[in-house]
Design a protein around this motif. Structure first.
Motif, PDB file in Angstrom:
ATOM      1  N   GLY A  79       0.829  -1.204   0.000  1.00  0.00           N
ATOM      2  CA  GLY A  79       0.000   0.000   0.000  1.00  0.00           C
ATOM      3  C   GLY A  79       0.862   1.251   0.000  1.00  0.00           C
ATOM      4  O   GLY A  79       0.383   2.346   0.263  1.00  0.00           O
ATOM      5  N   GLY A  80       2.147   1.057  -0.253  1.00  0.00           N
ATOM      6  CA  GLY A  80       3.082   2.173  -0.237  1.00  0.00           C
ATOM      7  C   GLY A  80       3.436   2.569   1.188  1.00  0.00           C
ATOM      8  O   GLY A  80       3.179   1.862   2.151  1.00  0.00           O
ATOM      9  N   ARG A  81       4.029   3.715   1.297  1.00  0.00           N
ATOM     10  CA  ARG A  81       4.488   4.211   2.591  1.00  0.00           C
ATOM     11  C   ARG A  81       3.328   4.425   3.568  1.00  0.00           C
ATOM     12  O   ARG A  81       3.501   4.358   4.768  1.00  0.00           O
ATOM     13  CB  ARG A  81       5.219   5.528   2.356  1.00  0.00           C
ATOM     14  N   ASN A  82       2.134   4.672   3.057  1.00  0.00           N
ATOM     15  CA  ASN A  82       0.967   4.907   3.912  1.00  0.00           C
ATOM     16  C   ASN A  82       0.057   3.687   3.998  1.00  0.00           C
ATOM     17  O   ASN A  82      -1.141   3.818   4.241  1.00  0.00           O
ATOM     18  CB  ASN A  82       0.172   6.110   3.387  1.00  0.00           C
ATOM     19  N   GLY A  83       0.619   2.514   3.806  1.00  0.00           N
ATOM     20  CA  GLY A  83      -0.168   1.284   3.810  1.00  0.00           C
ATOM     21  C   GLY A  83      -0.927   1.044   5.102  1.00  0.00           C
ATOM     22  O   GLY A  83      -2.076   0.594   5.081  1.00  0.00           O
ATOM     23  N   GLN A  84      -0.306   1.356   6.211  1.00  0.00           N
ATOM     24  CA  GLN A  84      -0.980   1.156   7.500  1.00  0.00           C
ATOM     25  C   GLN A  84      -2.197   2.071   7.608  1.00  0.00           C
ATOM     26  O   GLN A  84      -3.264   1.637   8.042  1.00  0.00           O
ATOM     27  CB  GLN A  84      -0.014   1.395   8.656  1.00  0.00           C
ATOM     28  N   ILE A 103      -6.198   1.054   7.999  1.00  0.00           N
ATOM     29  CA  ILE A 103      -7.101   1.627   9.011  1.00  0.00           C
ATOM     30  C   ILE A 103      -8.336   2.207   8.322  1.00  0.00           C
ATOM     31  O   ILE A 103      -9.458   2.020   8.798  1.00  0.00           O
ATOM     32  CB  ILE A 103      -6.365   2.695   9.854  1.00  0.00           C
ATOM     33  N   GLU A 104      -8.128   2.883   7.196  1.00  0.00           N
ATOM     34  CA  GLU A 104      -9.256   3.454   6.461  1.00  0.00           C
ATOM     35  C   GLU A 104     -10.185   2.366   5.921  1.00  0.00           C
ATOM     36  O   GLU A 104     -11.402   2.521   5.920  1.00  0.00           O
ATOM     37  CB  GLU A 104      -8.745   4.346   5.328  1.00  0.00           C
ATOM     38  N   ILE A 109     -15.317  -0.459   6.264  1.00  0.00           N
ATOM     39  CA  ILE A 109     -16.103  -1.690   6.444  1.00  0.00           C
ATOM     40  C   ILE A 109     -17.011  -1.554   7.663  1.00  0.00           C
ATOM     41  O   ILE A 109     -18.160  -2.000   7.641  1.00  0.00           O
ATOM     42  CB  ILE A 109     -15.185  -2.923   6.548  1.00  0.00           C
ATOM     43  N   TYR A 110     -16.538  -0.909   8.719  1.00  0.00           N
ATOM     44  CA  TYR A 110     -17.385  -0.667   9.894  1.00  0.00           C
ATOM     45  C   TYR A 110     -18.607   0.164   9.499  1.00  0.00           C
ATOM     46  O   TYR A 110     -19.748  -0.194   9.814  1.00  0.00           O
ATOM     47  CB  TYR A 110     -16.584   0.041  10.998  1.00  0.00           C
ATOM     48  N   LYS A 111     -18.375   1.262   8.789  1.00  0.00           N
ATOM     49  CA  LYS A 111     -19.485   2.130   8.371  1.00  0.00           C
ATOM     50  C   LYS A 111     -20.414   1.406   7.405  1.00  0.00           C
ATOM     51  O   LYS A 111     -21.638   1.568   7.470  1.00  0.00           O
ATOM     52  CB  LYS A 111     -18.939   3.415   7.736  1.00  0.00           C
ATOM     53  N   ARG A 121      -3.642   1.007  14.509  1.00  0.00           N
ATOM     54  CA  ARG A 121      -3.804   2.257  15.259  1.00  0.00           C
ATOM     55  C   ARG A 121      -2.746   3.232  14.748  1.00  0.00           C
ATOM     56  O   ARG A 121      -1.622   2.828  14.452  1.00  0.00           O
ATOM     57  CB  ARG A 121      -3.572   2.030  16.757  1.00  0.00           C
ATOM     58  N   PRO A 122      -3.082   4.507  14.669  1.00  0.00           N
ATOM     59  CA  PRO A 122      -2.120   5.489  14.169  1.00  0.00           C
ATOM     60  C   PRO A 122      -0.855   5.607  15.023  1.00  0.00           C
ATOM     61  O   PRO A 122       0.195   5.985  14.512  1.00  0.00           O
ATOM     62  CB  PRO A 122      -2.896   6.812  14.200  1.00  0.00           C
TER      63      PRO A 122
END
Length: 194
Positions: free
Chosen positions: A33-38, A42-43, A48-50, A121-122
């Motif tokens: 997912g690249g550098r922002n994969g985490q 989370i997104e 999926i929750y929403k 978690r961030p």
């Protein structure tokens, strides 16, 4: 009040399920997912929750399609194992149990899952292995300085749960585990063999 309890309880369940999903964790670790994969993971979990709480009559097939599309779009990953259908089946089942207030049953079942570290978690830093051939020398330097304060999740690849195979720590290890190298830009996930 019952709706608030349902949403709160279902959120806890969903986070537990996603934090135990080894394929997603490996996709993030391997930089798919690249550098922002985490953050992307989370997104996806939040979406999926929403999606689950905002739609009353979701079928397992509909949820599976949504999750597969998100994984493909955000991580260029297609899971060929049974993890996505299993996650969708369990999420919808736990959604119904949360609505019925069967929290004790849910807690009992979730307590049987492997005790994994909460990584979605961030404030938790994931050290990832960049994709082979990707020019990421500046990212590697930044990541190595971040890893001193963060959390390195290397034990996921040793799990007996199905794993992703796009990038492995070593060619020998991937061959030993029976991974098949996919076409560039794709990840193959297979059920582990014992």
């Amino acid at each position: 009040m019952a709706q608030i309890d349902f949403e709160k309880n279902f959120r806890v369940v969903l986070e537990k399920v996603f934090n135990n999903w080894q394929n997603l964790r490996l996709a993030v670790e391997h930089g798919m997912g690249g550098r922002n994969g985490q953050q992307l993971a989370i997104e996806i979990m939040d979406y999926i929750y929403k999606y689950c709480t905002g739609n009353e009559n979701i079928t397992q097939s509909e949820l599976k399609d949504v999750l597969e599309e998100l994984l493909d779009q955000e991580f260029d990953t297609i899971c060929e194992d049974s993890s996505i259908p299993e996650i969708c089946r369990n999420l919808l089942r736990y959604k119904n149990l949360c609505k019925q207030g069967e929290i004790a049953q849910i807690e009992d079942e979730l307590s049987k899952l492997p005790q994994s570290k909460e990584w979605l978690r961030p404030d938790v830093k994931i050290v990832y292995t960049p994709i082979v051939g990707e020019d990421s020398s500046s990212d590697e330097n930044e990541e190595s300085s971040d890893s001193d304060n963060g959390m390195d999740i290397d034990d996921a690849a040793d799990s007996d749960i199905a794993t992703c195979s796009r990038v492995t720590r070593s060619k020998a290890r991937s061959q030993e585990q029976g991974f098949v190298e996919p076409e560039p830009g794709w990840t193959t996930v297979r059920t582990s063999r014992k």
